[in-house]
Design an enzyme around this catalytic site. Structure first.
Site, PDB file in Angstrom:
ATOM      1  N   LYS A 149       6.826  20.214  -9.641  1.00 18.80           N
ATOM      2  CA  LYS A 149       7.825  19.412 -10.349  1.00 18.80           C
ATOM      3  C   LYS A 149       9.209  20.056 -10.253  1.00 18.80           C
ATOM      4  O   LYS A 149      10.225  19.361 -10.168  1.00 18.80           O
ATOM      5  CB  LYS A 149       7.416  19.227 -11.814  1.00 18.80           C
ATOM      6  CG  LYS A 149       6.288  18.212 -11.984  1.00 18.80           C
ATOM      7  CD  LYS A 149       6.743  16.830 -11.492  1.00 18.80           C
ATOM      8  CE  LYS A 149       5.695  15.752 -11.704  1.00 18.80           C
ATOM      9  NZ  LYS A 149       6.086  14.464 -11.074  1.00 18.80           N
ATOM     10  N   TYR A 191       1.355  23.102 -10.894  1.00 22.25           N
ATOM     11  CA  TYR A 191       1.944  21.808 -11.229  1.00 22.25           C
ATOM     12  C   TYR A 191       3.441  21.958 -11.515  1.00 22.25           C
ATOM     13  O   TYR A 191       4.281  21.233 -10.985  1.00 22.25           O
ATOM     14  CB  TYR A 191       1.229  21.215 -12.456  1.00 22.25           C
ATOM     15  CG  TYR A 191       1.879  19.949 -12.970  1.00 22.25           C
ATOM     16  CD1 TYR A 191       1.684  18.735 -12.326  1.00 22.25           C
ATOM     17  CD2 TYR A 191       2.702  19.978 -14.111  1.00 22.25           C
ATOM     18  CE1 TYR A 191       2.284  17.575 -12.796  1.00 22.25           C
ATOM     19  CE2 TYR A 191       3.304  18.826 -14.585  1.00 22.25           C
ATOM     20  CZ  TYR A 191       3.095  17.627 -13.927  1.00 22.25           C
ATOM     21  OH  TYR A 191       3.694  16.496 -14.390  1.00 22.25           O
ATOM     22  N   ASP A 198       0.833  -1.199   0.000  1.00 20.87           N
ATOM     23  CA  ASP A 198       0.000   0.000   0.000  1.00 20.87           C
ATOM     24  C   ASP A 198       0.868   1.250   0.000  1.00 20.87           C
ATOM     25  O   ASP A 198       1.839   1.340   0.737  1.00 20.87           O
ATOM     26  CB  ASP A 198      -0.890   0.017   1.254  1.00 20.87           C
ATOM     27  CG  ASP A 198      -1.986  -1.037   1.163  1.00 20.87           C
ATOM     28  OD1 ASP A 198      -2.369  -1.390   0.019  1.00 20.87           O
ATOM     29  OD2 ASP A 198      -2.432  -1.522   2.219  1.00 20.87           O
TER      30      ASP A 198
END
Ligand SMILES: Cc1cc2nc3c(=O)[nH]c(=O)nc-3n(C[C@H](O)[C@H](O)[C@H](O)COP(=O)(O)OP(=O)(O)OC[C@H]3O[C@@H](n4cnc5c(N)ncnc54)[C@H](O)[C@@H]3O)c2cc1C
Lengths: 251, 454
Positions: A161, A157, A64
């Site tokens: 990054k 975004y 998981d």
């Protein structure tokens, strides 16, 4: 162990249901059978990916992993390592988010930063610790050209990054001489489930092409790669474009 | 001794200089030192290292401890009448020769380099040019003392705990640390070898010559040109010999028949072209070397160095292959499967991978060593620099070798697939059983062991 000719015995996919992660596993499995640990949320997609990789010859384990859960990186990496050394770990989780919403929704922006940056830093730190102890290993970090010069169209975004890219580049430098190395991968626009429905950008690529570049990059002992390779020169140009012009570019 | 817990991490590789990994390297001067490292071990475990002449990752242990055995190199006992010597495992064959050739004792088996330790010679169960008559190094070991994971030192041999002995012979250091050994040496009357040389134009003529007449010689090996194709494929120079009797020496040598100096004067033509290694230079090298060799020569006297260890004169020749290092591919196919050898050689010469002279040798009977390499048949060894596409080529050759009932050599292989290795070594299961008995926690481990799930 990664052998003398760059063949790999075990692969950990963090964000194991991402198209690039799956394509990378397939690419390695085309060469020889290996152990593949798929770390992802417990979803039908994870089961499907595990089945698919088993069918391709992998000895597949699932663990998981949830980027929203601060305790998850440590647990996932420990569970993955319990079954033996990790030769190559691909850090492939991340979200694109809705650029429009991210412009105004602070909670959504913070959440994207949590997933793409904070969790990536935690995973990288856990992996590096584990691999330092085992004395070998390669961390492949899926960054993006979007972080190299952040564009107004998806600056939230892009900024996440940029952060994760900087983290993994620095991590790689800090690991020099330890037997562990880091490969930062900067793809351009990848046609995948993450970008479904979006119009193609120039120099668009595919998960398979990214996987091919990753395998070659690991084999060649590279530290940073762009996919496609030509992106490197495009980005180098963009990085040096004056802001006044850059702002007006149509993306 | 340095504290094993704080010993500095160093990057280690084997002779092929591929796949470096860091480990805490601790010099071992005697059994207490080895036991101290064992006590201070981490979960990453321990492995012994000799002179690191195995080509691969056998004497590496990423993140763990590596015992540098070369400091324990004393001679403990000599029985000249029986021809036996008792030594610490870190002693090199070079030193054994320097000490004992003048007394008329030669090492029972020597590889192509004399810079290997007795520990490494047993752990890889090495073979030499005399395998067809004398078997492997371990077959000349009366007993050895093995430090096992529980801290005990066990004396094992072919007649005491043979299971553990034959797991240790060829066991690549994974059953424990070899501390001492008693070795049966080979009596010799002189330090010269009487050598016969035959040049053969192709593989078939070479193999039939060897099959027909190798038994007349104690030592035999052929150097094959792997670059030549077509009708000349497998053209080679076969050299065979035996130690000279005193009365066969030149009169001036007879006064001091056992005179020995480890130094070799280089006779290889032009030595190596450093930095110029590519298919063209290799082909040229092989051409010159083949032409220069006599077509047929009898009863030539050669020194030990020139006959057994020509490469030892060339210093660090493993660096000529450049920064990516190189791989030695050595395999054996059983008697009766000569066609597999021919097909492998064809595949290699067709691949265009540059390789200096490859070595072909005929093996005699195998031994009970569970991971021992030799089996009755033919072995070929060749160096190949690391280039892209090599992994696929060697995987393909493995298939051919397994299909013929053969195997690759663990002291050299840096890349075989674990599941293919299982097929190559049918006694791997028995080896694992012994390891579970003497080392249930897997204290002794190495990069090789992890890579191949030994
Ligand atoms: C030029 C050249 C030519 C060669 N020719 C031949 C040949 O003709 N025939 C052949 O059989 N081999 C050949 N070899 C290979 C070489 O003989 C073996 O790799 C040998 O094991 C090297 O011994 P070493 O002392 O360098 O051991 P290392 O390379 O340091 O170690 C080899 C293995 O032995 C183990 N080991 C070393 N010491 C001990 C110890 N005290 N206790 C327990 N385990 C130990 C290590 O853990 C490792 O698994 C050649 C190698 C070279 C470089």
């Amino acid at each position: 162990m990664i052998d003398a000719l760059g063949s790999v015995g075990s692969l950990l996919l963090v964000g194991g249901t991402s198209d690039i992660a799956v394509a990378t596993a397939h690419r390695y499995l085309r060469e020889r059978p290996l152990r593949v640990v798929v770390a992802a949320r417990d979803t039908p997609r994870r089961s499907a990916v595990a089945e698919e990789l088993r069918a391709a010859g992998g000895r597949v384990e699932v663990v998981d992993f949830d980027a929203d859960d601060p305790g998850s990186p440590a647990r996932a990496v420990a569970e993955a390592a319990a079954g033996g050394d990790i030769d190559v770990a691909v850090v492939a989780f991340g979200q694109l988010g809705d650029a429009e919403q991210l412009r105004t929704d602070a909670a959504a922006a913070a959440h994207l930063a949590q997933v793409n940056y904070v969790a990536a830093v935690a995973v990288g730190t856990e992996l590096a610790g584990r691999m330092r102890t085992q004395g070998h290993g390669e961390i492949v970090a899926l960054s993006s050209v979007a972080g190299e010069r952040v564009r107004k169209a998806n600056y939230v975004y892009g900024s996440t990054k940029a952060g994760m890219d900087a983290f993994y580049s620095g991590l790689g430098d800090s690991l020099a001489g330890s037997g562990v190395s880091v490969l930062v991968v900067r793809p351009g626009f990848v046609r995948s489930k993450m970008t479904e429905g979006m119009p193609d950008a120039p120099l668009a690529t595919t998960p398979e092409a990214v996987a091919e570049a990753i395998v070659a990059g690991v084999r060649g002992g590279r530290h940073t790669i762009w996919v496609p390779g030509a992106m490197r020169w495009v980005m180098s140009g963009l990085r040096h474009t004056p802001r006044a012009i850059f702002r007006r570019l149509p993306f | 001794m340095a504290d094993p817990r704080t010993a500095e991490e160093v990057l280690l590789t084997g002779w092929g200089r591929t796949a470096p990994t860091p480990a805490r390297l601790v010099a071992v001067h005697g059994p207490e030192d080895a036991a101290a490292v064992l006590a201070a071990r981490t979960p990453r475990g321990v492995v012994a290292r000799g002179l690191a002449r195995s080509y691969n990752d056998a004497a590496q242990n990423a993140g763990g401890h590596v015992l540098d055995m070369t400091a324990a190199d004393r001679v403990l006992d000599v029985d000249l009448a029986a021809g036996e010597v008792e030594v610490e495992a870190g002693i090199s064959l070079d030193r054994l020769m320097n000490l004992f050739v003048p007394m008329g004792l030669f090492v029972p088996v020597t590889p192509g380099t004399r810079y290997v330790t007795v520990g490494g010679a047993v752990a890889a169960d090495i073979h030499g040019k005399n395998h067809h008559v004398a078997g492997t190094f371990s077959e000349h070991v009366a007993w050895l003392d093995l430090l096992t994971a529980d801290g005990e030192v066990r004396r094992v041999g072919p007649d005491r705990d043979p299971e553990l002995f034959w797991a240790t012979a060829g066991g690549m250091g994974l059953t424990g640390v070899i501390l001492r050994a008693r070795i049966r040496m080979k009596p010799v009357e002189s330090s010269r070898i009487v050598v016969d040389t035959d040049r053969t134009p192709d593989l078939d003529s070479l193999m039939s010559l060897m099959a027909g007449t190798d038994h007349l010689y104690d030592y035999s090996v052929a150097w094959i040109d792997c670059v030549a194709r077509g009708a000349r494929m497998g053209r080679s120079v076969l050299t065979r010999g035996r130690f000279a009797r005193r009365d066969e020496l030149a009169p001036e040598q007879q006064a001091d028949p056992l005179r020995y100096s480890g130094r070799v004067r280089l006779s290889a033509p032009g030595v190596f072209p450093p930095g110029l290694l590519n298919p063209a230079t290799v082909a040229a090298f092989n051409e010159v070397w083949y032409r220069k060799s006599p077509r047929r020569k009898r009863d030539q006297l050669q020194t030990i160095g020139a006959f057994f260890h020509p490469l030892d004169g060339v210093g660090s020749w493993n660096r000529v292959y450049g920064p990516r290092g190189f791989v030695q591919y050595q395999f054996v196919v059983p008697d009766g499967r000569e066609e597999a050898m021919r097909r492998a050689l064809e595949r290699i010469s067709r691949s265009g991978h540059a390789s200096f002279l490859a070595v072909l040798k005929r093996f005699g009977e195998g031994n009970p060593g569970m991971l021992s390499f030799p089996l009755p048949g033919w072995t070929l060894a060749l160096d190949i620099p690391v280039v892209s596409g090599l992994a696929a080529l060697l995987d393909e050759l493995d298939e051919l070798v397994v299909g013929a009932g053969g195997r690759v050599y663990l002291a050299k292989d840096p890349r075989v697939r674990p599941e293919v290795l299982e097929q190559m070594y049918p006694r791997l299961g028995a080896f694992r059983d012994v390891r579970r008995r003497v080392d249930p926690e897997g204290v002794f481990t190495s990069d090789l062991a992890r890579r191949l799930s030994l």
